[in-house]
Design an enzyme around this catalytic site. Structure first.
Site, mmCIF file in Angstrom:
data_model
loop_
_atom_site.group_PDB
_atom_site.id
_atom_site.type_symbol
_atom_site.label_atom_id
_atom_site.label_comp_id
_atom_site.label_asym_id
_atom_site.label_seq_id
_atom_site.Cartn_x
_atom_site.Cartn_y
_atom_site.Cartn_z
ATOM 1 N N ARG A 15 0.842 -1.209 0.000
ATOM 2 C CA ARG A 15 0.000 0.000 0.000
ATOM 3 C C ARG A 15 0.881 1.265 0.000
ATOM 4 O O ARG A 15 0.951 1.978 -1.002
ATOM 5 C CB ARG A 15 -0.938 -0.033 1.230
ATOM 6 C CG ARG A 15 -2.035 1.019 1.228
ATOM 7 C CD ARG A 15 -1.615 2.380 1.669
ATOM 8 N NE ARG A 15 -0.989 2.406 2.988
ATOM 9 C CZ ARG A 15 -0.424 3.487 3.497
ATOM 10 N NH1 ARG A 15 -0.401 4.623 2.826
ATOM 11 N NH2 ARG A 15 0.163 3.456 4.694
ATOM 12 N N ASP A 16 1.585 1.523 1.074
ATOM 13 C CA ASP A 16 2.363 2.769 1.172
ATOM 14 C C ASP A 16 3.439 2.787 0.087
ATOM 15 O O ASP A 16 3.723 3.838 -0.517
ATOM 16 C CB ASP A 16 3.011 2.874 2.564
ATOM 17 C CG ASP A 16 3.311 4.300 2.985
ATOM 18 O OD1 ASP A 16 3.392 5.177 2.099
ATOM 19 O OD2 ASP A 16 3.490 4.554 4.191
ATOM 20 N N HIS A 207 5.887 4.364 12.583
ATOM 21 C CA HIS A 207 5.866 4.296 11.107
ATOM 22 C C HIS A 207 6.817 5.381 10.583
ATOM 23 O O HIS A 207 6.456 6.545 10.506
ATOM 24 C CB HIS A 207 4.411 4.555 10.680
ATOM 25 C CG HIS A 207 4.132 4.594 9.214
ATOM 26 N ND1 HIS A 207 3.386 3.625 8.563
ATOM 27 C CD2 HIS A 207 4.429 5.503 8.265
ATOM 28 C CE1 HIS A 207 3.255 3.938 7.294
ATOM 29 N NE2 HIS A 207 3.879 5.085 7.076
ATOM 30 N N HIS A 209 9.193 7.022 7.751
ATOM 31 C CA HIS A 209 9.757 7.131 6.403
ATOM 32 C C HIS A 209 11.241 7.459 6.597
ATOM 33 O O HIS A 209 11.650 8.009 7.619
ATOM 34 C CB HIS A 209 8.993 8.185 5.591
ATOM 35 C CG HIS A 209 7.649 7.658 5.162
ATOM 36 N ND1 HIS A 209 7.397 7.224 3.882
ATOM 37 C CD2 HIS A 209 6.511 7.442 5.857
ATOM 38 C CE1 HIS A 209 6.151 6.775 3.817
ATOM 39 N NE2 HIS A 209 5.585 6.894 5.008
ATOM 40 N N CYS A 240 4.088 9.408 0.362
ATOM 41 C CA CYS A 240 2.695 9.829 0.252
ATOM 42 C C CYS A 240 2.621 10.856 -0.867
ATOM 43 O O CYS A 240 3.378 11.834 -0.864
ATOM 44 C CB CYS A 240 2.229 10.440 1.574
ATOM 45 S SG CYS A 240 0.598 11.172 1.450
ATOM 46 N N ASN A 249 9.404 4.271 3.006
ATOM 47 C CA ASN A 249 9.430 3.876 4.414
ATOM 48 C C ASN A 249 10.779 3.233 4.715
ATOM 49 O O ASN A 249 11.486 2.794 3.817
ATOM 50 C CB ASN A 249 8.359 2.814 4.678
ATOM 51 C CG ASN A 249 6.971 3.342 4.514
ATOM 52 O OD1 ASN A 249 6.512 3.559 3.398
ATOM 53 N ND2 ASN A 249 6.290 3.557 5.613
HETATM 54 P P1 HMG Z 1 -13.009 14.864 -2.021
HETATM 55 O O1 HMG Z 1 -12.686 15.266 -3.425
HETATM 56 O O2 HMG Z 1 -13.145 15.922 -0.976
HETATM 57 O O3 HMG Z 1 -14.276 13.902 -1.896
HETATM 58 O O4 HMG Z 1 -11.885 13.821 -1.562
HETATM 59 P P2 HMG Z 1 -15.654 13.863 -2.576
HETATM 60 O O5 HMG Z 1 -16.552 13.188 -1.592
HETATM 61 O O6 HMG Z 1 -16.028 15.214 -3.113
HETATM 62 O O7 HMG Z 1 -15.420 12.865 -3.808
HETATM 63 C C1 HMG Z 1 -14.667 13.184 -4.956
HETATM 64 C C2 HMG Z 1 -14.783 12.027 -5.943
HETATM 65 O O8 HMG Z 1 -14.158 10.871 -5.401
HETATM 66 C C3 HMG Z 1 -16.222 11.629 -6.215
HETATM 67 O O9 HMG Z 1 -16.266 11.100 -7.539
HETATM 68 C C4 HMG Z 1 -16.456 10.515 -5.242
HETATM 69 O O10 HMG Z 1 -17.459 9.618 -5.632
HETATM 70 C C5 HMG Z 1 -15.109 9.828 -5.236
HETATM 71 P P3 HMG Z 1 -16.936 11.935 -8.749
HETATM 72 O O11 HMG Z 1 -18.326 12.196 -8.303
HETATM 73 O O12 HMG Z 1 -16.104 13.189 -8.864
HETATM 74 O O13 HMG Z 1 -16.802 11.005 -9.898
HETATM 75 N N1 HMG Z 1 -14.801 9.149 -3.962
HETATM 76 C C6 HMG Z 1 -14.352 7.899 -3.873
HETATM 77 N N2 HMG Z 1 -14.092 6.972 -4.802
HETATM 78 C C7 HMG Z 1 -13.633 5.773 -4.371
HETATM 79 N N3 HMG Z 1 -13.430 5.477 -3.072
HETATM 80 C C8 HMG Z 1 -13.684 6.388 -2.113
HETATM 81 C C9 HMG Z 1 -14.165 7.651 -2.512
HETATM 82 N N4 HMG Z 1 -14.503 8.758 -1.809
HETATM 83 C C10 HMG Z 1 -14.902 9.664 -2.728
HETATM 84 N N5 HMG Z 1 -13.466 6.087 -0.832
HETATM 85 C C11 HMG Z 1 -11.171 11.915 -0.284
HETATM 86 C C12 HMG Z 1 -11.881 13.259 -0.259
HETATM 87 C C13 HMG Z 1 -10.942 11.508 1.159
HETATM 88 C C14 HMG Z 1 -12.044 10.908 -0.998
HETATM 89 C C15 HMG Z 1 -9.812 12.095 -1.054
HETATM 90 O O14 HMG Z 1 -9.140 13.178 -0.525
HETATM 91 C C16 HMG Z 1 -8.934 10.880 -0.973
HETATM 92 O O15 HMG Z 1 -9.257 9.830 -1.508
HETATM 93 N N6 HMG Z 1 -7.759 11.010 -0.337
HETATM 94 C C17 HMG Z 1 -6.836 9.913 -0.123
HETATM 95 C C18 HMG Z 1 -5.408 10.397 -0.144
HETATM 96 C C19 HMG Z 1 -4.469 9.229 0.122
HETATM 97 O O16 HMG Z 1 -4.799 8.081 -0.125
HETATM 98 N N7 HMG Z 1 -3.259 9.544 0.617
HETATM 99 C C20 HMG Z 1 -2.255 8.520 0.884
HETATM 100 C C21 HMG Z 1 -2.579 7.694 2.099
HETATM 101 S S1 HMG Z 1 -2.133 8.489 3.627
HETATM 102 C C22 HMG Z 1 -0.444 8.095 3.842
HETATM 103 O O17 HMG Z 1 0.178 7.592 2.948
HETATM 104 C C23 HMG Z 1 0.184 8.323 5.191
HETATM 105 C C24 HMG Z 1 0.408 7.016 5.971
HETATM 106 O O18 HMG Z 1 1.264 6.131 5.278
HETATM 107 C C25 HMG Z 1 1.024 7.340 7.334
HETATM 108 C C26 HMG Z 1 2.255 8.243 7.255
HETATM 109 O O19 HMG Z 1 3.197 7.944 6.505
HETATM 110 O O20 HMG Z 1 2.219 9.258 7.958
HETATM 111 C C27 HMG Z 1 -0.921 6.281 6.229
HETATM 112 MG MG MG Z 2 3.418 6.287 5.240
#
Ligand code: HMG
Ligand code: MG
Length: 298
Positions: A15-16, A207, A209, A240, A249
């Site tokens: 995933r990450d 966690h 990086h 990310c 990571n």
């Molecule tokens: P938004 O644009 O505010 O949401 O995004 P929305 O509700 O307006 O939806 C926008 C579009 O996305 C719509 O589609 C929704 O249907 C669709 P459209 O009508 O435009 O065709 N949608 C989805 N589709 C599939 N699955 C869903 C979903 N939700 C909405 N669940 C949202 C808000 C949260 C969805 C967006 O910002 C998002 O997906 N963000 C994810 C970002 C991400 O994955 N970042 C990486 C992970 S975090 C990380 O890596 C850190 C970590 O490793 C820890 C660390 O290292 O610190 C965990």
């Molecule tokens: Mg991470």
């Protein structure tokens, strides 16, 4: 030195690691990687992410991946979920464990999930309630635990506050993410100590990086504080997409080499893990990335 006898490694590479790769990795390759990681003895393998494919296209086929994994007895395959829509998709795919991801920085929360911290916590409270009712296990992340790409230094108390809220909702474990890898050992120890005032230390994970090469030193610092769950990514893949400049990571191979060398039990076999690392590096057209992988390359 006060160290745990056992450490649980949470493998986040599928995933990450793969969420930050420029190209698309085929579903079959992701499934094969997860299978090899399971064969190496990892008991928690993050398998994908049910986020918006517009935000993170690399995770778009997570449902296909999840369904195709040959699930091993005793292994958990958590998937990331940002909202109710993601939870529904995760449930449809058959997920038994999810991970929700909040942050200790307002700016990062906005860039990453388009919400304020309070809005994100309200969203997650609904997700957690429903997920618990469906019998799922829930892990919580707090990103920017040692610094933010937009705001710089983050106060340990801000991390502790968000971590405490996620734990209070019903997350069984809180993983403290140094999202951009800027932390150093003393700061990592201070941060974990502050969080442990709100969440029992045995429910905390680290966690890191490895952007600035501090990952292993930070792990050692938090193990001495009593943490015994550490996230890492095979071959050091990762990052990310919403944290500019963040590299991978801490590599699982390097973490395991250190833990093995200190006589700390993990249940993971280094040779099998190196095999998984070589496999994914070949798929990505790269030479081995972890230090141990490079040392062992023939
Ligand atoms: P938004 O644009 O505010 O949401 O995004 P929305 O509700 O307006 O939806 C926008 C579009 O996305 C719509 O589609 C929704 O249907 C669709 P459209 O009508 O435009 O065709 N949608 C989805 N589709 C599939 N699955 C869903 C979903 N939700 C909405 N669940 C949202 C808000 C949260 C969805 C967006 O910002 C998002 O997906 N963000 C994810 C970002 C991400 O994955 N970042 C990486 C992970 S975090 C990380 O890596 C850190 C970590 O490793 C820890 C660390 O290292 O610190 C965990
Ligand atoms: Mg991470």
């Amino acid at each position: 030195m006060n160290l745990p006898e056992k450490v649980k490694i949470v493998e986040v590479g599928p995933r990450d690691g793969l969420q930050n790769e420029p190209g698309q990795v085929p579903v079959e390759a992701k499934v094969e990687l997860i299978d090899r990681l399971g064969a190496a003895g990892l008991s928690v393998i993050e398998a994908g992410s049910f986020v918006s494919p517009k935000w993170v296209p690399q995770m778009a086929a997570s449902d296909e991946v999840y369904k195709a994994i040959r699930k091993r007895e005793g292994v958990s395959y958590p998937v990331l979920v940002p909202n109710m829509r993601g939870l529904e998709s995760a449930l449809q795919a058959g997920a038994e464990e999810i991970a929700i991801f909040a942050a200790a920085s307002e700016s990062f929360t906005r860039k990453n999930i388009n919400a304020t911290i309070d809005e994100s916590l309200a969203r997650y409270a609904d997700v957690v309630r429903t997920a618990l009712n469906k019998g799922l296990k829930i892990r919580g992340y707090v990103s920017c635990a040692l610094g933010c790409p937009y705001e710089g230094e983050i106060a340990p108390e801000s991390v502790a506050k968000v971590a405490g809220k996620l734990y209070g909702m019903g997350c069984y474990e809180i993983s403290l993410g140094d999202t951009i890898g800027v932390g150093t050992p003393l700061k990592a120890g201070i941060m974990v100590r502050a969080v442990s005032q709100h969440v029992p230390i045995e429910h905390l994970a680290a966690h890191f990086h490895d952007t600035y090469g501090q990952g292993l030193a930070n792990v050692l610092a938090v193990l001495q504080e009593g943490v015994s769950v550490v996230d890492s990514s095979v071959s050091g893949l990762g990052g990310c997409p919403y944290a500019k400049g963040a590299t991978g990571n801490l590599a699982t191979e390097d973490l395991l080499y250190m833990l093995d060398g200190m006589g700390i039990e993990t249940g993971v076999n280094l040779e099998e893990l190196l095999d998984a690392g070589r496999y994914i590096c070949e798929c990505l057209g790269r030479s081995p990335i972890s230090r141990v992988g490079r040392a062992r390359a023939t």
